[in-house]
Design a protein around this motif. Structure first.
Motif, short mmCIF file in Angstrom:
data_model
loop_
_atom_site.label_atom_id
_atom_site.label_comp_id
_atom_site.label_asym_id
_atom_site.label_seq_id
_atom_site.Cartn_x
_atom_site.Cartn_y
_atom_site.Cartn_z
N THR A 139 0.83 -1.20 0.00
CA THR A 139 0.00 0.00 0.00
C THR A 139 0.87 1.25 0.00
O THR A 139 0.58 2.22 -0.70
N ARG A 157 0.64 4.19 -2.78
CA ARG A 157 0.32 5.57 -2.39
C ARG A 157 1.29 6.58 -3.01
O ARG A 157 0.97 7.76 -3.16
N ARG A 194 -3.80 13.34 -9.74
CA ARG A 194 -4.88 12.58 -9.11
C ARG A 194 -6.11 12.48 -9.98
O ARG A 194 -6.93 11.58 -9.79
N GLY A 213 -6.17 7.12 -10.08
CA GLY A 213 -7.06 6.88 -8.95
C GLY A 213 -6.43 5.92 -7.96
O GLY A 213 -5.48 5.20 -8.27
N PHE A 214 -6.96 5.93 -6.78
CA PHE A 214 -6.46 5.05 -5.72
C PHE A 214 -7.66 4.59 -4.91
O PHE A 214 -8.41 5.42 -4.40
N VAL A 215 -7.86 3.29 -4.82
CA VAL A 215 -8.93 2.74 -4.00
C VAL A 215 -8.27 1.97 -2.87
O VAL A 215 -7.56 0.99 -3.10
N ALA A 216 -8.47 2.45 -1.66
CA ALA A 216 -7.84 1.83 -0.49
C ALA A 216 -8.49 0.49 -0.16
O ALA A 216 -9.63 0.22 -0.56
N GLN A 217 -7.77 -0.33 0.58
CA GLN A 217 -8.31 -1.62 1.01
C GLN A 217 -9.55 -1.44 1.85
O GLN A 217 -10.50 -2.20 1.75
N THR A 218 -9.53 -0.44 2.69
CA THR A 218 -10.67 -0.12 3.54
C THR A 218 -11.23 1.21 3.06
O THR A 218 -10.54 2.22 3.11
N PRO A 219 -12.48 1.20 2.57
CA PRO A 219 -13.03 2.46 2.06
C PRO A 219 -13.13 3.51 3.17
O PRO A 219 -13.44 3.19 4.31
N ASN A 247 -20.04 13.45 0.24
CA ASN A 247 -18.89 12.80 -0.39
C ASN A 247 -19.05 12.77 -1.91
O ASN A 247 -18.10 13.01 -2.65
#
Length: 129
Positions: A52, A56, A85, A89-95, A105
């Protein structure tokens, strides 16, 4: 047909000797790799291996301590963060939601995409439905 076979995809990202330190701890250690455009690339390893943290770096949520990262041949620091950006895009493991409601949002995402908040209510209602 020239007999050379299919062309290799261009490098979407190039990482050269990228290292990240947090205090005395090394999080990413001298990574050199290419992430080709148009191909699925998998990054795997045990928890805490720096996956991660490495990802990032690609849209400058974090900065490398040393090394060089390019996106389509341009050094990341030469690309304005907001413009980068919009492309990466970046999608985290935990939204994670920003403070406020889901509607808030969605409005923020619309603004980041360059859309006007005025008139977004119908579109937001449609998305939430």
């Amino acid at each position: 047909m020239n007999g050379e076979g299919p062309a290799e995809p261009s490098a979407h990202f190039m990482l050269s000797d990228v290292t990240v330190h947090r205090g005395a701890r090394t999080i990413v250690d001298g990574v050199t790799t290419a992430i080709p455009e148009g191909r699925i690339t998998v990054l795997f390893g045990p928890s805490g291996a720096g996956k991660t943290s490495l990802l990032r770096l690609l849209n400058r949520l974090d900065e490398a301590t040393s090394g060089r990262i390019t996106h389509r041949g341009v050094v990341l620091q030469d690309i304005p963060v907001r413009a980068l950006r919009h492309r990466v895009g970046f999608v985290a493991q935990t939204p994670v939601l920003l403070p406020g409601t889901v509607r808030d949002n969605l409005c923020e995402a619309a603004v980041l995409a360059g859309l006007d908040r005025v008139g977004m209510e119908d579109r937001i209602r449609e998305v939430l439905t």
